[in-house]
Scaffold this active site. Structure first.
Site, PDB file in Angstrom:
ATOM      1  N   ASP A   1      -7.897  -5.358   0.046  1.00 13.80           N
ATOM      2  CA  ASP A   1      -8.367  -6.259  -1.022  1.00 13.80           C
ATOM      3  C   ASP A   1      -7.966  -7.708  -0.812  1.00 13.80           C
ATOM      4  OD1 ASP A   1      -7.605  -3.500  -3.036  1.00 13.80           O
ATOM      5  OD2 ASP A   1      -9.619  -4.299  -2.684  1.00 13.80           O
TER       6      ASP A   1
ATOM      7  N   HIS B   1       0.857  -1.195   0.000  1.00 17.21           N
ATOM      8  CA  HIS B   1       0.000   0.000   0.000  1.00 17.21           C
ATOM      9  C   HIS B   1       0.887   1.236   0.000  1.00 17.21           C
ATOM     10  CE1 HIS B   1      -3.170   2.795   1.171  1.00 17.21           C
ATOM     11  NE2 HIS B   1      -4.015   1.858   0.780  1.00 17.21           N
TER      12      HIS B   1
HETATM   13  C1  SDX Z   1      -6.265  -0.005  -2.853  1.00 13.80           C
HETATM   14  O1  SDX Z   1      -4.411   4.504  -2.035  1.00 13.80           O
HETATM   15  C2  SDX Z   1      -5.399   3.921  -1.384  1.00 13.80           C
HETATM   16  O2  SDX Z   1      -5.772   4.302  -0.322  1.00 13.80           O
HETATM   17  C3  SDX Z   1      -6.004   2.707  -2.134  1.00 13.80           C
HETATM   18  C4  SDX Z   1      -7.002   1.863  -1.340  1.00 13.80           C
HETATM   19  C5  SDX Z   1      -8.286   2.652  -1.064  1.00 13.80           C
HETATM   20  O3  SDX Z   1      -8.987   2.268  -0.127  1.00 13.80           O
HETATM   21  O4  SDX Z   1      -8.600   3.565  -1.881  1.00 13.80           O
HETATM   22  O5  SDX Z   1      -6.429   1.442  -0.115  1.00 13.80           O
HETATM   23  C6  SDX Z   1      -7.428   0.631  -2.137  1.00 13.80           C
HETATM   24  O6  SDX Z   1      -6.021   0.336  -3.991  1.00 13.80           O
HETATM   25  C7  SDX Z   1      -5.397  -0.986  -2.109  1.00 13.80           C
HETATM   26  C8  SDX Z   1      -4.165  -1.464  -2.960  1.00 13.80           C
HETATM   27  C9  SDX Z   1      -4.650  -2.578  -3.891  1.00 13.80           C
HETATM   28  N1  SDX Z   1      -3.596  -2.928  -4.859  1.00 13.80           N
HETATM   29  C10 SDX Z   1      -2.943  -4.110  -4.773  1.00 13.80           C
HETATM   30  O7  SDX Z   1      -3.099  -4.931  -3.871  1.00 13.80           O
HETATM   31  C11 SDX Z   1      -2.015  -4.377  -5.948  1.00 13.80           C
HETATM   32  C12 SDX Z   1      -0.670  -4.926  -5.442  1.00 13.80           C
HETATM   33  N2  SDX Z   1       0.009  -3.838  -4.717  1.00 13.80           N
HETATM   34  C13 SDX Z   1       0.778  -2.922  -5.457  1.00 13.80           C
HETATM   35  O8  SDX Z   1       0.891  -2.949  -6.784  1.00 13.80           O
HETATM   36  C14 SDX Z   1       1.391  -1.769  -4.670  1.00 13.80           C
HETATM   37  O9  SDX Z   1       1.706  -2.209  -3.426  1.00 13.80           O
HETATM   38  C15 SDX Z   1       0.536  -0.529  -4.593  1.00 13.80           C
HETATM   39  C16 SDX Z   1       0.121  -0.072  -5.956  1.00 13.80           C
HETATM   40  C17 SDX Z   1      -0.681  -0.793  -3.774  1.00 13.80           C
HETATM   41  C18 SDX Z   1       1.375   0.549  -3.931  1.00 13.80           C
HETATM   42  O10 SDX Z   1       2.401   0.844  -4.790  1.00 13.80           O
HETATM   43  P1  SDX Z   1       3.460   2.018  -4.447  1.00 13.80           P
HETATM   44  O11 SDX Z   1       3.125   2.723  -3.201  1.00 13.80           O
HETATM   45  O12 SDX Z   1       3.638   2.833  -5.672  1.00 13.80           O
HETATM   46  O13 SDX Z   1       4.745   1.223  -4.107  1.00 13.80           O
HETATM   47  P2  SDX Z   1       5.773   0.668  -5.174  1.00 13.80           P
HETATM   48  O14 SDX Z   1       5.023   0.104  -6.344  1.00 13.80           O
HETATM   49  O15 SDX Z   1       6.785   1.710  -5.421  1.00 13.80           O
HETATM   50  O16 SDX Z   1       6.385  -0.562  -4.348  1.00 13.80           O
HETATM   51  C19 SDX Z   1       7.438  -0.329  -3.423  1.00 13.80           C
HETATM   52  C20 SDX Z   1       8.313  -1.575  -3.541  1.00 13.80           C
HETATM   53  C21 SDX Z   1       8.686  -1.903  -4.996  1.00 13.80           C
HETATM   54  O17 SDX Z   1       9.937  -2.584  -4.950  1.00 13.80           O
HETATM   55  P3  SDX Z   1      11.266  -1.673  -5.327  1.00 13.80           P
HETATM   56  O18 SDX Z   1      11.018  -1.073  -6.699  1.00 13.80           O
HETATM   57  O19 SDX Z   1      11.355  -0.621  -4.231  1.00 13.80           O
HETATM   58  O20 SDX Z   1      12.384  -2.691  -5.311  1.00 13.80           O
HETATM   59  O21 SDX Z   1       7.569  -2.733  -3.079  1.00 13.80           O
HETATM   60  C22 SDX Z   1       7.369  -3.643  -4.144  1.00 13.80           C
HETATM   61  C23 SDX Z   1       7.646  -2.887  -5.438  1.00 13.80           C
HETATM   62  O22 SDX Z   1       8.139  -3.789  -6.431  1.00 13.80           O
HETATM   63  N3  SDX Z   1       5.990  -4.072  -4.077  1.00 13.80           N
HETATM   64  C24 SDX Z   1       5.564  -5.323  -4.238  1.00 13.80           C
HETATM   65  C25 SDX Z   1       4.178  -5.269  -4.036  1.00 13.80           C
HETATM   66  N4  SDX Z   1       3.795  -4.021  -3.786  1.00 13.80           N
HETATM   67  C26 SDX Z   1       4.920  -3.265  -3.808  1.00 13.80           C
HETATM   68  N5  SDX Z   1       6.227  -6.460  -4.522  1.00 13.80           N
HETATM   69  C27 SDX Z   1       5.466  -7.579  -4.616  1.00 13.80           C
HETATM   70  N6  SDX Z   1       4.127  -7.639  -4.424  1.00 13.80           N
HETATM   71  C28 SDX Z   1       3.461  -6.476  -4.146  1.00 13.80           C
HETATM   72  N7  SDX Z   1       2.140  -6.512  -3.979  1.00 13.80           N
END
Ligand code: SDX
Length: 431
Positions: free
Chosen positions: A366, A308
């Site tokens: 989720d 998140h």
């Molecule tokens: C919702 O914003 C809100 O409030 C949203 C929400 C709401 O109520 O409105 O809470 C609802 O959208 C919840 C999130 C649902 N999405 C997912 O579950 C999809 C999987 N998660 C992600 O894709 C990710 O975690 C996000 C999109 C939710 C957050 O992404 P960020 O904040 O942009 O973080 P990032 O992509 O920069 O990740 C940071 C690091 C990265 O590694 P590095 O590049 O630093 O090496 O963490 C890793 C990412 O690769 N990472 C993951 C991961 N999520 C982040 N690695 C593996 N699995 C994951 N799920």
């Protein structure tokens, strides 16, 4: 003597600029950069808005470090346990919990606006039967401005209120119609003698061929899911609604834009993607394979329902949802649900893995919601529509707050331009 306003000092090319600092009731201070470009001729740069406050708000507060979520100051755990969705709608819209009289009036008002214009039934007929219900909802909600002309003038507070009540009342009906249309069953009209969650379940699952009794376990679980999804500060879809609203677009169009943004798998579409991922994993012995893929930089696969932007601790909604999953599946006699087993084991393994610990990746809202919705009988394609109808009140509360703000300006970000500088046209014969 009044306290000297706090400022941040920026030194750039030998000049210094004092930028005002504003302090919140709770949470991080903000540095006010509104005059920066005029004073220093530079933009700030923050793609993805990781460090940018786009507005001030009094509606929802999140502390991602301690896993705290407050709706108008009330902790989500207490609201999920003690309140119900329409009371939470009142709280988000008007800022206080309603008195019994206020609650009665509000709930009657919403209940009496759950039907949609009969002509909208024809609108659905234009979609393919196999259209994703989110595609239908984006279209139908956007089209509401074509049916409800008398509540599209955003300068009229009464019309804003009418549009707000209409959307809160009609979104469940539209979501249920999108579902019925996709499975070739007749639309079911709402009933005024049912509560909000029971009405939605009946519009989704009843058929003309037999009576339908709403299971109180399911309606309580459904109502709690609505509450947990109601609002969440300035997430991507809420920011979309605010940006659309800042141009003066009508509220139906703004909410349709929010639905479109929510659909993405990185946002509200994650609940569908998460259940599909858990089913693809299938059994606990395959979890290590998927954990390895999630950690593999060369593999675009991510654990859906994990991570998140704000929560770097447990998402409090995920904790409530996990308890609810245990309760609902237990009460429905689905204890040995393989998907729930995989989800719990995946969570346990991931939370012990240095990759997830270091990156502070926890289950989000989720991760467990799909397991409950699946147990309730919804297809995965209905998971995000349910998120969208729950979040409609949050989008509307945030939109109303913005429209009423005397400082309202159209949102218009700038950019770091990396393209070609000015150059002359080349005639085709010279290229
Ligand atoms: C919702 O914003 C809100 O409030 C949203 C929400 C709401 O109520 O409105 O809470 C609802 O959208 C919840 C999130 C649902 N999405 C997912 O579950 C999809 C999987 N998660 C992600 O894709 C990710 O975690 C996000 C999109 C939710 C957050 O992404 P960020 O904040 O942009 O973080 P990032 O992509 O920069 O990740 C940071 C690091 C990265 O590694 P590095 O590049 O630093 O090496 O963490 C890793 C990412 O690769 N990472 C993951 C991961 N999520 C982040 N690695 C593996 N699995 C994951 N799920």
């Amino acid at each position: 003597m009044a306290d000297t306003p706090r400022t941040a000092t920026l030194t750039l090319d030998g000049k210094t600029y004092e930028l005002p600092i504003h302090s919140p009731t709770v949470g991080p201070d903000v540095i006010d950069i509104r005059k920066l470009y005029a004073q220093a001729g530079v933009f700030t740069y923050d793609p993805g808005f990781t460090s940018t406050a786009a507005c001030d708000s009094t509606i929802t507060y999140i502390d991602g470090d301690i896993g705290e979520l407050l709706y108008r100051g009330y902790p989500i755990e207490q609201l999920a346990d003690k309140s119900h969705y329409l009371e939470v709608c009142y709280l988000l819209l008007y800022g206080e919990l309603p008195t019994p009289e206020e609650a009665e009036k509000f709930e009657t008002l919403v209940t009496r606006h759950t039907m949609v214009h009969e002509q909208m039934h024809m609108f659905f007929r234009g979609f393919r039967r196999d259209a994703h219900p989110m595609a239908t909802m984006v279209g139908v909600v956007g089209a509401m401005s074509a049916f409800y002309h008398d509540s599209t003038d955003i300068t009229d507070e009464y019309q804003r209120e009418v549009a707000s009540i209409r959307m809160i009342a009609k979104l469940p009906t539209i979501a249920a119609m999108a579902y019925k249309y996709s499975i070739g069953q007749p639309f079911v009209y709402p009933r005024n003698d049912l509560d909000y969650a029971s009405n939605f379940l009946r519009m989704c699952f009843s058929v003309p061929a037999e009576e339908y009794e709403v299971d109180p376990i399911l309606s309580r679980a459904m109502d709690r899911i609505f509450t947990l999804h109601a609002d969440h500060e300035q997430n991507a879809s809420t920011s979309t609604v605010r940006l659309a609203g800042s141009s003066g677009a009508n509220p139906f169009a703004c909410v349709a834009a929010g639905i479109a943004c929510l659909w993405g798998p990185a946002h509200g579409g994650a609940n569908q993607a998460c259940l599909e991922m858990l089913r693809e994993i299938g059994t606990v012995d395959r979890i290590p394979e998927f954990i390895a893929r999630a950690k593999d930089k060369d593999d675009p696969f991510r654990l859906m329902g994990f991570g998140h932007r704000v929560y770097k601790n447990f998402d409090p909604r995920a904790k409530v949802m996990k308890e609810s999953a245990d309760e609902v599946l237990g009460l429905l006699g689905i204890e040995n649900n393989e998907t729930l087993k995989v989800a719990k084991e995946l969570e346990r393994i991931a939370l012990e893995d240095p990759y997830f610990i270091d990156k502070k990746l926890y289950p989000n809202v989720d991760f467990y919601s799909g397991i409950i919705l699946d147990a309730m009988g919804f297809p995965t394609s209905m998971f995000t529509p349910i998120f969208a109808m729950s979040r409609t009140v949050g989008w509307i509360a945030q939109w109303k707050e913005m429209i009423a703000d005397p400082q309202l300006k159209i949102g218009r970000p700038r950019q770091l331009y990396m393209g070609d500088t000015a150059r002359d046209y080349i005639d085709v014969e010279k290229r």
